[in-house]
Design a protein around this motif. Sequence first.
Motif, PDB file in Angstrom:
ATOM      1  N   ILE A 350       0.805  -1.220   0.000  1.00 25.08           N
ATOM      2  CA  ILE A 350       0.000   0.000   0.000  1.00 25.08           C
ATOM      3  C   ILE A 350       0.847   1.285   0.000  1.00 25.08           C
ATOM      4  O   ILE A 350       0.389   2.344  -0.441  1.00 25.08           O
ATOM      5  CB  ILE A 350      -0.971  -0.006   1.206  1.00 25.08           C
ATOM      6  CG1 ILE A 350      -2.292   0.689   0.841  1.00 25.08           C
ATOM      7  CG2 ILE A 350      -0.370   0.626   2.438  1.00 25.08           C
ATOM      8  CD1 ILE A 350      -3.142  -0.085  -0.112  1.00 25.08           C
ATOM      9  N   ILE A 351       2.101   1.223   0.471  1.00 25.37           N
ATOM     10  CA  ILE A 351       2.940   2.431   0.542  1.00 25.37           C
ATOM     11  C   ILE A 351       3.115   3.101  -0.823  1.00 25.37           C
ATOM     12  O   ILE A 351       2.992   4.337  -0.929  1.00 25.37           O
ATOM     13  CB  ILE A 351       4.300   2.111   1.197  1.00 25.37           C
ATOM     14  CG1 ILE A 351       4.121   1.967   2.712  1.00 25.37           C
ATOM     15  CG2 ILE A 351       5.334   3.189   0.898  1.00 25.37           C
ATOM     16  CD1 ILE A 351       5.356   1.476   3.442  1.00 25.37           C
ATOM     17  N   PRO A 352       3.418   2.356  -1.915  1.00 24.34           N
ATOM     18  CA  PRO A 352       3.520   3.033  -3.222  1.00 24.34           C
ATOM     19  C   PRO A 352       2.225   3.737  -3.627  1.00 24.34           C
ATOM     20  O   PRO A 352       2.269   4.809  -4.240  1.00 24.34           O
ATOM     21  CB  PRO A 352       3.851   1.876  -4.182  1.00 24.34           C
ATOM     22  CG  PRO A 352       4.516   0.845  -3.329  1.00 24.34           C
ATOM     23  CD  PRO A 352       3.806   0.926  -2.008  1.00 24.34           C
ATOM     24  N   LEU A 353       1.086   3.152  -3.289  1.00 24.04           N
ATOM     25  CA  LEU A 353      -0.190   3.793  -3.586  1.00 24.04           C
ATOM     26  C   LEU A 353      -0.367   5.063  -2.758  1.00 24.04           C
ATOM     27  O   LEU A 353      -0.815   6.092  -3.269  1.00 24.04           O
ATOM     28  CB  LEU A 353      -1.345   2.827  -3.297  1.00 24.04           C
ATOM     29  CG  LEU A 353      -1.674   1.817  -4.395  1.00 24.04           C
ATOM     30  CD1 LEU A 353      -2.513   0.671  -3.842  1.00 24.04           C
ATOM     31  CD2 LEU A 353      -2.395   2.490  -5.552  1.00 24.04           C
ATOM     32  N   GLU A 354      -0.001   4.998  -1.474  1.00 24.14           N
ATOM     33  CA  GLU A 354      -0.091   6.178  -0.600  1.00 24.14           C
ATOM     34  C   GLU A 354       0.807   7.294  -1.130  1.00 24.14           C
ATOM     35  O   GLU A 354       0.410   8.466  -1.158  1.00 24.14           O
ATOM     36  CB  GLU A 354       0.337   5.805   0.828  1.00 24.14           C
ATOM     37  CG  GLU A 354      -0.620   4.893   1.563  1.00 24.14           C
ATOM     38  CD  GLU A 354      -1.793   5.658   2.162  1.00 24.14           C
ATOM     39  OE1 GLU A 354      -1.921   6.869   1.904  1.00 24.14           O
ATOM     40  OE2 GLU A 354      -2.598   5.024   2.868  1.00 24.14           O
ATOM     41  N   ARG A 355       2.003   6.905  -1.564  1.00 24.74           N
ATOM     42  CA  ARG A 355       2.965   7.904  -2.054  1.00 24.74           C
ATOM     43  C   ARG A 355       2.433   8.584  -3.319  1.00 24.74           C
ATOM     44  O   ARG A 355       2.522   9.813  -3.472  1.00 24.74           O
ATOM     45  CB  ARG A 355       4.307   7.218  -2.320  1.00 24.74           C
ATOM     46  CG  ARG A 355       5.441   8.179  -2.639  1.00 24.74           C
ATOM     47  CD  ARG A 355       6.725   7.428  -2.937  1.00 24.74           C
ATOM     48  NE  ARG A 355       7.240   6.736  -1.777  1.00 24.74           N
ATOM     49  CZ  ARG A 355       7.367   5.411  -1.676  1.00 24.74           C
ATOM     50  NH1 ARG A 355       6.979   4.641  -2.668  1.00 24.74           N
ATOM     51  NH2 ARG A 355       7.872   4.867  -0.593  1.00 24.74           N
ATOM     52  N   SER A 359       0.805  12.638  -4.093  1.00 25.98           N
ATOM     53  CA  SER A 359       1.276  13.552  -5.150  1.00 25.98           C
ATOM     54  C   SER A 359       0.122  14.203  -5.905  1.00 25.98           C
ATOM     55  O   SER A 359       0.326  15.152  -6.675  1.00 25.98           O
ATOM     56  CB  SER A 359       2.179  12.800  -6.133  1.00 25.98           C
ATOM     57  OG  SER A 359       1.413  11.925  -6.962  1.00 25.98           O
ATOM     58  N   LEU A 360      -1.105  13.691  -5.720  1.00 22.81           N
ATOM     59  CA  LEU A 360      -2.279  14.274  -6.381  1.00 22.81           C
ATOM     60  C   LEU A 360      -2.772  15.523  -5.668  1.00 22.81           C
ATOM     61  O   LEU A 360      -3.615  16.249  -6.180  1.00 22.81           O
ATOM     62  CB  LEU A 360      -3.423  13.240  -6.440  1.00 22.81           C
ATOM     63  CG  LEU A 360      -3.115  11.890  -7.085  1.00 22.81           C
ATOM     64  CD1 LEU A 360      -4.351  10.994  -7.046  1.00 22.81           C
ATOM     65  CD2 LEU A 360      -2.623  12.068  -8.515  1.00 22.81           C
ATOM     66  N   MET A 361      -2.219  15.777  -4.491  1.00 27.63           N
ATOM     67  CA  MET A 361      -2.623  16.930  -3.682  1.00 27.63           C
ATOM     68  C   MET A 361      -2.034  18.215  -4.273  1.00 27.63           C
ATOM     69  O   MET A 361      -0.840  18.268  -4.582  1.00 27.63           O
ATOM     70  CB  MET A 361      -2.099  16.720  -2.258  1.00 27.63           C
ATOM     71  CG  MET A 361      -2.598  17.712  -1.256  1.00 27.63           C
ATOM     72  SD  MET A 361      -4.179  17.199  -0.591  1.00 27.63           S
ATOM     73  CE  MET A 361      -4.216  18.234   0.889  1.00 27.63           C
ATOM     74  N   PRO A 362      -2.827  19.268  -4.454  1.00 25.06           N
ATOM     75  CA  PRO A 362      -2.291  20.544  -4.954  1.00 25.06           C
ATOM     76  C   PRO A 362      -1.279  21.132  -3.972  1.00 25.06           C
ATOM     77  O   PRO A 362      -1.323  20.853  -2.768  1.00 25.06           O
ATOM     78  CB  PRO A 362      -3.534  21.438  -5.045  1.00 25.06           C
ATOM     79  CG  PRO A 362      -4.697  20.507  -5.019  1.00 25.06           C
ATOM     80  CD  PRO A 362      -4.270  19.326  -4.220  1.00 25.06           C
ATOM     81  N   LYS A 386       4.000   3.607 -13.654  1.00 26.98           N
ATOM     82  CA  LYS A 386       5.358   4.054 -13.973  1.00 26.98           C
ATOM     83  C   LYS A 386       6.163   4.367 -12.713  1.00 26.98           C
ATOM     84  O   LYS A 386       7.390   4.264 -12.712  1.00 26.98           O
ATOM     85  CB  LYS A 386       5.300   5.291 -14.875  1.00 26.98           C
ATOM     86  CG  LYS A 386       4.820   4.990 -16.292  1.00 26.98           C
ATOM     87  CD  LYS A 386       4.732   6.260 -17.129  1.00 26.98           C
ATOM     88  CE  LYS A 386       4.204   5.956 -18.528  1.00 26.98           C
ATOM     89  NZ  LYS A 386       4.046   7.202 -19.339  1.00 26.98           N
ATOM     90  N   THR A 387       5.462   4.761 -11.632  1.00 23.16           N
ATOM     91  CA  THR A 387       6.190   5.090 -10.398  1.00 23.16           C
ATOM     92  C   THR A 387       6.739   3.836  -9.708  1.00 23.16           C
ATOM     93  O   THR A 387       7.638   3.928  -8.871  1.00 23.16           O
ATOM     94  CB  THR A 387       5.266   5.822  -9.392  1.00 23.16           C
ATOM     95  OG1 THR A 387       4.237   4.917  -8.937  1.00 23.16           O
ATOM     96  CG2 THR A 387       4.613   7.031 -10.029  1.00 23.16           C
ATOM     97  N   LEU A 388       6.193   2.660 -10.053  1.00 21.48           N
ATOM     98  CA  LEU A 388       6.588   1.430  -9.366  1.00 21.48           C
ATOM     99  C   LEU A 388       8.016   0.995  -9.702  1.00 21.48           C
ATOM    100  O   LEU A 388       8.646   0.276  -8.933  1.00 21.48           O
ATOM    101  CB  LEU A 388       5.612   0.298  -9.709  1.00 21.48           C
ATOM    102  CG  LEU A 388       4.166   0.504  -9.245  1.00 21.48           C
ATOM    103  CD1 LEU A 388       3.277  -0.640  -9.726  1.00 21.48           C
ATOM    104  CD2 LEU A 388       4.101   0.623  -7.732  1.00 21.48           C
ATOM    105  N   GLU A 389       8.506   1.436 -10.860  1.00 18.61           N
ATOM    106  CA  GLU A 389       9.857   1.021 -11.268  1.00 18.61           C
ATOM    107  C   GLU A 389      10.914   1.464 -10.260  1.00 18.61           C
ATOM    108  O   GLU A 389      11.812   0.710  -9.901  1.00 18.61           O
ATOM    109  CB  GLU A 389      10.168   1.601 -12.655  1.00 18.61           C
ATOM    110  CG  GLU A 389      11.499   1.123 -13.209  1.00 18.61           C
ATOM    111  CD  GLU A 389      11.783   1.676 -14.596  1.00 18.61           C
ATOM    112  OE1 GLU A 389      12.949   1.622 -15.021  1.00 18.61           O
ATOM    113  OE2 GLU A 389      10.837   2.180 -15.253  1.00 18.61           O
ATOM    114  N   LYS A 390      10.774   2.708  -9.752  1.00 18.59           N
ATOM    115  CA  LYS A 390      11.767   3.228  -8.809  1.00 18.59           C
ATOM    116  C   LYS A 390      11.256   3.295  -7.374  1.00 18.59           C
ATOM    117  O   LYS A 390      12.055   3.328  -6.437  1.00 18.59           O
ATOM    118  CB  LYS A 390      12.218   4.624  -9.252  1.00 18.59           C
ATOM    119  CG  LYS A 390      12.989   4.624 -10.554  1.00 18.59           C
ATOM    120  CD  LYS A 390      13.470   6.035 -10.901  1.00 18.59           C
ATOM    121  CE  LYS A 390      14.267   6.036 -12.201  1.00 18.59           C
ATOM    122  NZ  LYS A 390      14.737   7.412 -12.562  1.00 18.59           N
TER     123      LYS A 390
END
Length: 510
Positions: A350-355, A359-362, A386-390
Amino acid sequence: MEIQMLSWHTHFKCNIFSGILEIYMFCFRFRQAAGRKSSLGCFLDHFDRDAPVCLKVSGYYYGYVYFRQVRDKSLKRGYFQKSLVLISKLPYVTFFHSLLKLIAPEYFEKQEPCLEAACNDIDRWPTPCPGKILTLPIMGVVMKVTAIFFLCKISAHDSLVSIILPTVHEVDLFRCFHPVFFHIQMLWELVLLGEALVVMAPSPAESSDTVLALVSCISPLRYCSDFRPYFTIHDSEFKEYTTRTQAPPSVILGVTNPFFAKTLQHWPHIIRIGDMKQAGEMAKQMKVKKLKNLKTLDSKPGVYTAYKPFLNKDEDIIKQLQKGVQQKRPSAAQNAILRRYFLELTQSFIIPLERYVASLMPLQKSISPWKSPPQLRPFNQEEFMKTLEKAGPQLTSRLKGDWIGLYRQFLRSPNFDGWFRNRRKEMMQKLEALHLEALCEEDLQLRIQKHTEVETVDLVLKLKEKLTQAEKDQLPVKPGTLPRLQAHIENIILTLPEDLQGILHKPPSP
């Protein structure tokens, strides 16, 4: 109808009757009737705000059952059955079962007067307050509970006799998963993805414990689909959940009636468990079985499915727990190890999803006190992938496998939908809170000098509306923000003519 349904859930045919007295404790779950409001609505709303996400109240009731069966040769069936049931919207199975252990034996001996005394005691219980110790008198015993319930001590009179409950809502994972021990990681995936699951067990106690264990294995993520710890042919959703005219719904059912072995044979994932005894020895290695091999409820214990896990099997946790059995490690320790394993696995997922969602927050600098709060950016699945790669789960988990495939499947599940709705609500409330704080920093007195009287009244009404909504939603504002906003409103009202002041000071009509 509901009374009849409750009756069917609390009396069952017990095939495991070995002595003069048999006692079973289990729970079931049923939908709140449409249009019916709980008399505890205000209390539950207040209580819900402080509860962890996975423990928030839903549109369901729980029935906690203390079932007693006594041998009686004078009866045609050869035994007498009676149950005491406690109905609650709170999912605290360990707490309520501990409560029933105190009340039920007295009730079976003294009947209704005992229940009246217990209800009088419960009626005097204080409202739960997070972090504070509650003193709960019941049947001549005092239960001292730390809310939000992580420790429960029971003391009788002046001599302290303590019963320690590590939690009020969790079951013993190691004991529950023992019959299908080698497939725990696959079961975690099935629950995470909201797959249709049925647990076939010899008794309601084993059925309900296993279903509750499955639901809690993805904690702190909330299981957002329906689950029924003990499901019978008398449930109002029986036809809905057993029809063959459409795919099985996203639900976990616990059953004991042999009839379900045939009725639910088309379900994609079936867990068959045997008798749950204290896990003194490790279950034998078992392969996943084919669904066609499941003919009756007497089939061998195991997991019947064609599902292929996305992640490689974690042999380390299996070896760690096997070693614990060999060394006679306490059951509580084994349970703690397994629960921590599931917790770390869920957090890594769940951490990658939280991260990404953060980032969707203005940016805060984009928030203007004189404009509506900015909107969140929409969730873009490919952008997230795409964010999962790193910044994927490989940063915190040693497990290899098709994480991308697991995420794609999860994003189509009810669990993702429920999780994202909750996170979106939290972030929108945060934006509203930042907007309020920005308003409080403004010199509103100077601002209204350029306003007409009508514009000033309109501003007051809007500010009062925002203040009321902020208090209702308990927005996460800095301490002192709401009193400052109230002071701003009062100061602006004082600049208006007396007749308008009287109108604006009137409380709003309900």
